[in-house]
Scaffold this active site. Sequence first.
Site, PDB file in Angstrom:
ATOM      1  CE  LYS B 103      64.139  26.796  17.576  1.00  0.00           C
ATOM      2  NZ  LYS B 103      63.704  26.310  18.889  1.00  0.00           N
ATOM      3  N   GLY B 164      65.386  26.490  28.061  1.00  0.00           N
ATOM      4  CA  GLY B 164      65.159  25.517  29.118  1.00  0.00           C
ATOM      5  C   GLY B 164      65.160  26.070  30.526  1.00  0.00           C
ATOM      6  CG  ASN B 212      60.230  21.212  24.153  1.00  0.00           C
ATOM      7  OD1 ASN B 212      59.637  20.376  24.828  1.00  0.00           O
ATOM      8  ND2 ASN B 212      61.193  20.862  23.348  1.00  0.00           N
TER       9      ASN B 212
END
Lengths: 66, 273
Positions: B103, B164, B212
């Site tokens: 990635k 995030g 994630n």
Amino acid sequence: MTLTVNGSTRPLPRPANVAALLRDCGLDPAVVVVERNGTIVPGADYAATPLEPGDTLEILSFVGGG
Amino acid sequence: MTTTPEPDDFLEIGGTRLQSRLFVGTGKFGDDALIPAVCEASGAQVITMALRRVDLDAGPANLMGHIPAHMVRLPNTSGARTADEAVRIARLARAMGCGHWIKIEVVADSRHLLPDGYATARATETLAREGFVVLPYMNPDLYVARSLADAGAAAVMPLGAPIGTNRGLRTREMIAVLIEDLALPVIVDAGIGRPSQACEAMEMGAAACLVNTAIATAADPVGMARAFGRAVAAGREAFLSGPGAVRARASASSPLTGFLGQDGGRAPQEVAP
């Protein structure tokens, strides 16, 4: 007679090769990757890769990431 | 289980057929020992990780010891600020002997953590030529996406919102353009904070989602992983089932004839045109 390993100065291991350096650092060769002076050292070549004073090494491993 | 995918519906990337369209990350877990249960509960078959200097005083983390053997390893090039740094990290990751998927993440701006599309395309070209299966993280820009496709990317990974943030599909319209335009799989990466948002991306026709932070920072990461697995499967099934048309006006779901006490089968009142 020192090396730079991950940005810090360390004494040259005896014998002066990558396998001995990993042993001195207490690292399992199977879970790290090593770059010597900007070139990747294949895992099979650790014992056969000599180290010289002034070499720069990077020792890396996988950590959590997204 | 109601989450079983259609047996003939798979995502093929780099010659690997994936039944699960959820990719999971390994960052930010309070305890990495949760990772096997997260993999199991989510059904994910692809997992990301990062490469960092070993702390020589503490020794290496045991991350790989927590990753089930069947998972496809997708290391990222996080920490790279230039194309050359991304190429260097990718080669180091491959030397770890965990496959040849990568990635690409090139981020020169540490405040916004937004990817540099031009540098990403250069790194993609180099690494694809070296035989990597390249999945570039990107801003959902049509021209950058086409450059990445031309450079040999195996998929593109547009962000839904900044990394995030758990803010969801803020870039929805631009991701829809990529899905409509590209022959490559479009995998939504970054920003997805809730299973409903992953489900929405899949309903739109995204090929997969990478999650994630939303799993790792949940109070119960394993439960959240299971919820994401179900949401991604549900969204995929909805996409394959062809969602009905969106209308501006009400349209009764029940017949407007045959009411009790009604004369001659006429509706009790005219329906507005």
